[in-house]
Enzyme design. Structure first.
Site, PDB file in Angstrom:
ATOM      1  N   SER A 119      17.572  -0.122  -7.981  1.00  0.00           N
ATOM      2  CA  SER A 119      17.662   0.185  -6.562  1.00  0.00           C
ATOM      3  C   SER A 119      19.066  -0.160  -6.064  1.00  0.00           C
ATOM      4  O   SER A 119      19.399   0.010  -4.906  1.00  0.00           O
ATOM      5  CB  SER A 119      16.764  -0.741  -5.959  1.00  0.00           C
ATOM      6  N   HIS A 140      15.402   7.004  -8.356  1.00  0.00           N
ATOM      7  CA  HIS A 140      15.041   5.905  -7.491  1.00  0.00           C
ATOM      8  C   HIS A 140      13.535   6.069  -6.692  1.00  0.00           C
ATOM      9  O   HIS A 140      13.733   6.578  -5.758  1.00  0.00           O
ATOM     10  CB  HIS A 140      16.214   5.190  -6.549  1.00  0.00           C
ATOM     11  N   GLU A 152      15.034   8.975  -4.373  1.00  0.00           N
ATOM     12  CA  GLU A 152      16.553   8.982  -4.063  1.00  0.00           C
ATOM     13  C   GLU A 152      17.102   9.473  -5.704  1.00  0.00           C
ATOM     14  O   GLU A 152      16.819   8.735  -6.858  1.00  0.00           O
ATOM     15  CB  GLU A 152      17.112   7.685  -4.075  1.00  0.00           C
ATOM     16  N   ASN A 190      18.504   1.442   0.453  1.00  0.00           N
ATOM     17  CA  ASN A 190      18.576  -0.018   0.520  1.00  0.00           C
ATOM     18  C   ASN A 190      19.794  -0.396   1.310  1.00  0.00           C
ATOM     19  O   ASN A 190      20.145  -1.761   1.658  1.00  0.00           O
ATOM     20  CB  ASN A 190      18.778  -0.576  -0.865  1.00  0.00           C
TER      21      ASN A 190
HETATM   22  N1  CAA Z   1      -1.816   3.473  -5.514  1.00  0.00           N
HETATM   23  C1  CAA Z   1      -2.290   4.630  -4.774  1.00  0.00           C
HETATM   24  N2  CAA Z   1      -2.599   4.786  -3.303  1.00  0.00           N
HETATM   25  C2  CAA Z   1      -2.282   3.567  -2.694  1.00  0.00           C
HETATM   26  C3  CAA Z   1      -1.837   2.629  -3.217  1.00  0.00           C
HETATM   27  C4  CAA Z   1      -1.348   2.515  -4.450  1.00  0.00           C
HETATM   28  N3  CAA Z   1      -0.877   1.649  -5.234  1.00  0.00           N
HETATM   29  N4  CAA Z   1      -1.580   1.527  -2.067  1.00  0.00           N
HETATM   30  C5  CAA Z   1      -1.883   2.383  -0.935  1.00  0.00           C
HETATM   31  N5  CAA Z   1      -2.468   3.321  -1.215  1.00  0.00           N
HETATM   32  C6  CAA Z   1      -2.992   4.175  -0.179  1.00  0.00           C
HETATM   33  C7  CAA Z   1      -4.290   4.133   0.242  1.00  0.00           C
HETATM   34  O1  CAA Z   1      -5.191   4.517  -0.734  1.00  0.00           O
HETATM   35  C8  CAA Z   1      -4.229   4.616   1.756  1.00  0.00           C
HETATM   36  O2  CAA Z   1      -4.741   6.227   1.363  1.00  0.00           O
HETATM   37  P1  CAA Z   1      -5.240   6.993   2.644  1.00  0.00           P
HETATM   38  O3  CAA Z   1      -3.832   7.336   3.415  1.00  0.00           O
HETATM   39  O4  CAA Z   1      -5.677   8.200   1.599  1.00  0.00           O
HETATM   40  O5  CAA Z   1      -6.074   6.498   3.364  1.00  0.00           O
HETATM   41  C9  CAA Z   1      -2.904   4.686   2.012  1.00  0.00           C
HETATM   42  O6  CAA Z   1      -2.076   4.364   0.726  1.00  0.00           O
HETATM   43  C10 CAA Z   1      -2.637   3.590   2.942  1.00  0.00           C
HETATM   44  O7  CAA Z   1      -3.015   2.496   2.569  1.00  0.00           O
HETATM   45  P2  CAA Z   1      -3.755   1.106   3.268  1.00  0.00           P
HETATM   46  O8  CAA Z   1      -4.771   1.626   4.098  1.00  0.00           O
HETATM   47  O9  CAA Z   1      -4.255   0.366   2.166  1.00  0.00           O
HETATM   48  O10 CAA Z   1      -2.824   0.183   3.711  1.00  0.00           O
HETATM   49  P3  CAA Z   1      -1.611   0.587   4.909  1.00  0.00           P
HETATM   50  O11 CAA Z   1      -2.123   1.709   5.764  1.00  0.00           O
HETATM   51  O12 CAA Z   1      -1.455  -0.826   5.813  1.00  0.00           O
HETATM   52  O13 CAA Z   1      -0.351   1.198   4.448  1.00  0.00           O
HETATM   53  C11 CAA Z   1       1.498   0.742   3.116  1.00  0.00           C
HETATM   54  C12 CAA Z   1       0.165   0.346   3.189  1.00  0.00           C
HETATM   55  C13 CAA Z   1       1.627   2.427   2.635  1.00  0.00           C
HETATM   56  C14 CAA Z   1       2.264   0.016   1.874  1.00  0.00           C
HETATM   57  C15 CAA Z   1       2.356   0.819   4.175  1.00  0.00           C
HETATM   58  O14 CAA Z   1       2.204  -0.654   4.865  1.00  0.00           O
HETATM   59  C16 CAA Z   1       3.695   1.143   4.180  1.00  0.00           C
HETATM   60  O15 CAA Z   1       4.060   2.070   4.146  1.00  0.00           O
HETATM   61  N6  CAA Z   1       4.747   0.001   4.247  1.00  0.00           N
HETATM   62  C17 CAA Z   1       6.182   0.155   4.005  1.00  0.00           C
HETATM   63  C18 CAA Z   1       6.504   0.434   2.539  1.00  0.00           C
HETATM   64  C19 CAA Z   1       7.878   0.643   2.477  1.00  0.00           C
HETATM   65  O16 CAA Z   1       8.613   0.581   3.298  1.00  0.00           O
HETATM   66  N7  CAA Z   1       8.125   0.979   1.078  1.00  0.00           N
HETATM   67  C20 CAA Z   1       9.546   1.194   0.819  1.00  0.00           C
HETATM   68  C21 CAA Z   1      10.066  -0.111   0.206  1.00  0.00           C
HETATM   69  S1  CAA Z   1      11.746  -0.052  -0.086  1.00  0.00           S
HETATM   70  C22 CAA Z   1      11.802   0.340  -1.637  1.00  0.00           C
HETATM   71  O17 CAA Z   1      10.847   0.501  -2.400  1.00  0.00           O
HETATM   72  C23 CAA Z   1      13.124   0.540  -2.291  1.00  0.00           C
HETATM   73  C24 CAA Z   1      13.539  -0.729  -3.130  1.00  0.00           C
HETATM   74  O18 CAA Z   1      14.330  -0.390  -3.804  1.00  0.00           O
HETATM   75  C25 CAA Z   1      13.326  -1.996  -2.874  1.00  0.00           C
END
Ligand code: CAA
Length: 292
Positions: A119, A140, A152, A190
């Site tokens: 990342s 990424h 990315e 990031n």
């Molecule tokens: N595998 C498969 N499906 C998954 C899953 C997984 N691990 N986790 C969640 N889902 C699916 C659910 O089944 C659900 O599907 P539908 O849309 O078909 O209903 C959908 O994702 C939404 O899940 P939930 O209803 O359980 O939960 P939510 O609505 O609260 O969403 C989330 C969860 C998608 C994580 C949301 O909170 C979100 O987008 N959060 C921000 C995530 C983010 O910013 N990620 C980037 C982080 S930075 C990074 O990764 C870079 C780095 O280098 C640090």
């Protein structure tokens, strides 16, 4: 160059998600980790996560069976060597990543493309320690990998066009969207996200708000799906701190100094969800409880 097999190094949070989406897209996947337990946990988690997609009608039972059959696991790193593309998703420490690539080199094909899911670490520097900097790039994924649309793609200074095109074709086949970033500290996502999270921690540190008010403000005030502190716990506070240090060291600008409170949480071993405690305490049965 056509990619049909993918080696995934590391069966943690990112590695299992990467194996999941690659297998569902029809690639033969071999996933490796030093821990056999981590591999079996990852396979169970992939199964549960794909089953969740089946439950929501996004994947069929037959697609799930096909994907699970395409995933092989091994604790022998050399066995991923025959893959067309290798995605390294091990611990976010440069020495660990370098050692993995060094150990892989004797076992890979001349055509194998090497990539890292790092990342924030310099792709050019990782590539320079291999025999093929032109066939090396950053790949990424975002967490959770099966849900997030973006990948990315980061070219090192030596990455050739053929390698970039092959990786872009993989992103397309995964049904995801590629954003191309240049190889500067923390790339695009990031570079922008971590200073925001770090500023949220400063906001907490200085008492401008508490955990609940900061997260609520950003969720309801800017329509973010998670508040910045909840997101930091989700990513891992050690990872957030490591990325802030890469920005601080790599860009030599004090605006990237990590908040002392973030350092304190990491020193305490309160790393977020993975250790059950971070800005929230996840140890109870009910909703997570703010720790400040
Ligand atoms: N595998 C498969 N499906 C998954 C899953 C997984 N691990 N986790 C969640 N889902 C699916 C659910 O089944 C659900 O599907 P539908 O849309 O078909 O209903 C959908 O994702 C939404 O899940 P939930 O209803 O359980 O939960 P939510 O609505 O609260 O969403 C989330 C969860 C998608 C994580 C949301 O909170 C979100 O987008 N959060 C921000 C995530 C983010 O910013 N990620 C980037 C982080 S930075 C990074 O990764 C870079 C780095 O280098 C640090």
């Amino acid at each position: 160059m056509e990619i049909s097999s993918i080696g995934v190094v590391g069966a943690g949070q990112m590695g299992n998600g990467i194996a999941h989406v690659c297998a569902l897209a029809g690639y033969d996947v071999v996933m490796t980790d030093i821990s056999a337990d981590a591999l079996s946990n990852a396979v169970s988690l992939i199964e549960r996560n794909i089953a969740r997609q089946v439950g929501r009608g996004k994947v069929t039972e037959a697609e799930m069976a096909g994907a699970m059959a395409r995933i092989r696991t091994t604790t022998t790193l050399a066995e991923v060597g025959q893959s067309d593309l290798i995605i390294e998703a091990a611990t976010e420490r440069e020495t660990v990543k370098q050692a993995i690539f060094e150990d892989l080199l004797p076992h890979i094909k001349p055509t194998t493309i090497l990539t890292s899911n790092t990342s924030s670490i310099s792709i050019t520097r990782l590539a320079s320690r291999t025999d093929r900097p032109e066939k090396f790039m950053g790949f990424h994924f975002m967490n959770p990998v099966p849900v997030m649309q973006l990948v990315e793609l980061i070219r090192g200074i030596a990455t050739d066009e053929e390698t970039f095109a092959a990786c872009k074709a993989v992103v397309d086949r995964l049904g995801k969207t590629a954003a191309t970033a240049e190889d500067f500290p923390a790339f695009i996502v990031n570079r922008i996200l971590m200073p925001m999270i770090n500023e949220a921690v400063y906001t907490l540190y200085e008492g401008v708000g508490n955990v609940t008010s900061i997260d609520m403000a950003m969720k309801l005030g800017t329509n973010h799906p998670m508040g910045p502190l909840e997101l930091a716990d989700f990513i891992g506070l050690d990872t957030c701190l490591a990325i802030m240090n890469v920005l601080h060291d790599g860009l030599a600008d004090t605006k990237y100094r990590p908040c002392p409170l973030l350092t304190k949480y990491v020193e305490a071993g309160w790393l977020g969800r993975k250790t059950q405690r971070g800005f929230y305490d996840y140890r109870g049965d009910g909703d997570p409880v703010p720790t400040r």
